[in-house]
Design a protein around this motif. Sequence first.
Motif, PDB file in Angstrom:
ATOM      1  N   LYS A  56       0.880  -1.179   0.000  1.00 15.95           N
ATOM      2  CA  LYS A  56       0.000   0.000   0.000  1.00 15.95           C
ATOM      3  C   LYS A  56       0.909   1.218   0.000  1.00 15.95           C
ATOM      4  O   LYS A  56       1.808   1.333   0.841  1.00 15.95           O
ATOM      5  N   ALA A  57       0.670   2.125  -0.933  1.00 11.29           N
ATOM      6  CA  ALA A  57       1.517   3.298  -1.094  1.00 11.29           C
ATOM      7  C   ALA A  57       0.646   4.502  -1.423  1.00 11.29           C
ATOM      8  O   ALA A  57      -0.574   4.393  -1.553  1.00 11.29           O
ATOM      9  N   ASP A  97      12.344   1.260 -11.381  1.00 14.45           N
ATOM     10  CA  ASP A  97      11.587   2.192 -10.541  1.00 14.45           C
ATOM     11  C   ASP A  97      10.251   2.499 -11.211  1.00 14.45           C
ATOM     12  O   ASP A  97      10.218   2.911 -12.371  1.00 14.45           O
ATOM     13  N   LEU A  98       9.179   2.299 -10.459  1.00 16.31           N
ATOM     14  CA  LEU A  98       7.830   2.582 -10.944  1.00 16.31           C
ATOM     15  C   LEU A  98       7.259   3.730 -10.124  1.00 16.31           C
ATOM     16  O   LEU A  98       7.016   3.588  -8.932  1.00 16.31           O
ATOM     17  N   LYS A  99       7.056   4.875 -10.766  1.00 18.34           N
ATOM     18  CA  LYS A  99       6.460   6.043 -10.116  1.00 18.34           C
ATOM     19  C   LYS A  99       4.951   5.903 -10.169  1.00 18.34           C
ATOM     20  O   LYS A  99       4.373   5.700 -11.239  1.00 18.34           O
ATOM     21  N   LEU A 100       4.309   5.985  -9.012  1.00 17.71           N
ATOM     22  CA  LEU A 100       2.858   5.856  -8.929  1.00 17.71           C
ATOM     23  C   LEU A 100       2.230   7.212  -9.234  1.00 17.71           C
ATOM     24  O   LEU A 100       2.312   8.135  -8.432  1.00 17.71           O
ATOM     25  N   THR A 101       1.623   7.321 -10.398  1.00 22.96           N
ATOM     26  CA  THR A 101       1.116   8.611 -10.874  1.00 22.96           C
ATOM     27  C   THR A 101      -0.393   8.762 -10.747  1.00 22.96           C
ATOM     28  O   THR A 101      -0.917   9.852 -10.960  1.00 22.96           O
ATOM     29  N   ALA A 102      -1.091   7.665 -10.436  1.00 22.65           N
ATOM     30  CA  ALA A 102      -2.553   7.715 -10.326  1.00 22.65           C
ATOM     31  C   ALA A 102      -3.004   6.737  -9.251  1.00 22.65           C
ATOM     32  O   ALA A 102      -2.335   5.736  -8.985  1.00 22.65           O
ATOM     33  N   ALA A 103      -4.137   7.035  -8.640  1.00 17.36           N
ATOM     34  CA  ALA A 103      -4.704   6.136  -7.638  1.00 17.36           C
ATOM     35  C   ALA A 103      -5.231   4.876  -8.316  1.00 17.36           C
ATOM     36  O   ALA A 103      -5.762   4.930  -9.418  1.00 17.36           O
ATOM     37  N   GLY A 104      -5.064   3.751  -7.634  1.00 20.60           N
ATOM     38  CA  GLY A 104      -5.572   2.492  -8.152  1.00 20.60           C
ATOM     39  C   GLY A 104      -4.581   1.371  -7.952  1.00 20.60           C
ATOM     40  O   GLY A 104      -3.593   1.500  -7.232  1.00 20.60           O
ATOM     41  N   PRO A 128     -11.379   3.608  -1.989  1.00 18.33           N
ATOM     42  CA  PRO A 128     -11.383   2.347  -2.736  1.00 18.33           C
ATOM     43  C   PRO A 128     -10.699   2.514  -4.095  1.00 18.33           C
ATOM     44  O   PRO A 128     -10.788   3.576  -4.718  1.00 18.33           O
ATOM     45  N   SER A 129      -9.994   1.470  -4.510  1.00 18.25           N
ATOM     46  CA  SER A 129      -9.280   1.510  -5.793  1.00 18.25           C
ATOM     47  C   SER A 129     -10.285   1.468  -6.932  1.00 18.25           C
ATOM     48  O   SER A 129     -11.128   0.572  -6.986  1.00 18.25           O
ATOM     49  N   ALA A 149      -4.913 -13.409  -6.397  1.00 15.18           N
ATOM     50  CA  ALA A 149      -6.182 -13.409  -5.667  1.00 15.18           C
ATOM     51  C   ALA A 149      -5.954 -13.095  -4.189  1.00 15.18           C
ATOM     52  O   ALA A 149      -6.735 -12.359  -3.575  1.00 15.18           O
ATOM     53  N   ALA A 150      -4.881 -13.620  -3.611  1.00 18.51           N
ATOM     54  CA  ALA A 150      -4.564 -13.336  -2.207  1.00 18.51           C
ATOM     55  C   ALA A 150      -4.231 -11.858  -2.013  1.00 18.51           C
ATOM     56  O   ALA A 150      -4.630 -11.242  -1.025  1.00 18.51           O
ATOM     57  N   TYR A 151      -3.524 -11.266  -2.967  1.00 21.77           N
ATOM     58  CA  TYR A 151      -3.187  -9.841  -2.866  1.00 21.77           C
ATOM     59  C   TYR A 151      -4.425  -8.975  -3.077  1.00 21.77           C
ATOM     60  O   TYR A 151      -4.609  -7.970  -2.383  1.00 21.77           O
ATOM     61  N   LEU A 152      -5.280  -9.344  -4.021  1.00 21.92           N
ATOM     62  CA  LEU A 152      -6.501  -8.582  -4.281  1.00 21.92           C
ATOM     63  C   LEU A 152      -7.430  -8.600  -3.065  1.00 21.92           C
ATOM     64  O   LEU A 152      -8.154  -7.640  -2.813  1.00 21.92           O
ATOM     65  N   ALA A 153      -7.378  -9.681  -2.287  1.00 21.57           N
ATOM     66  CA  ALA A 153      -8.196  -9.760  -1.077  1.00 21.57           C
ATOM     67  C   ALA A 153      -7.746  -8.744  -0.022  1.00 21.57           C
ATOM     68  O   ALA A 153      -8.528  -8.344   0.836  1.00 21.57           O
ATOM     69  N   LYS A 154      -6.500  -8.292  -0.099  1.00 17.14           N
ATOM     70  CA  LYS A 154      -5.961  -7.297   0.836  1.00 17.14           C
ATOM     71  C   LYS A 154      -6.241  -5.866   0.383  1.00 17.14           C
ATOM     72  O   LYS A 154      -6.126  -4.924   1.158  1.00 17.14           O
TER      73      LYS A 154
END
Length: 156
Positions: A56-57, A97-104, A128-129, A149-154
Amino acid sequence: MRIILAACAATLATAAIGIAFAPAPAAPAPAGRIITVHMKDMGADGAMVFEPGFVKANVGDTIRFVPQNAMHNAETITSILPAGVAPSAGAMGKQFDLKLTAAGLYGIKCKPHFAMGMVALIQAGKGPSPNLAAAKTVSLPPFAKKRMAAYLAKAS
């Protein structure tokens, strides 16, 4: 009333002699964090993993993918990206390096180990995403689907 008149008089006096005051510049936006994710042959969740596999970032943060060896890369999963975010990929054996530029949600894979389930999920923003429902319907190889699926549940 006296304060207002004094302020007006000061303004007129400075205007008469050609002095102007500029407003203070806005504070610069805070720099995002750099969050490191390791690409491993073996980790706490088994073989061929990203650690951590779910992050989560905040929008503006950078996720730094660091390979354990030259046999790994990190690249986005085109079908699990926020709207408007272009796919991107790192080179084999190189930091990415991946810059997070949008929510989701940002889906990540190691291309040579994708079928072995080497995937990760980054949630940018508080949720919510906006692409959570769509991410849950994406077709992935069986081992990747199980881990994702395990990550999406989080995610929220």
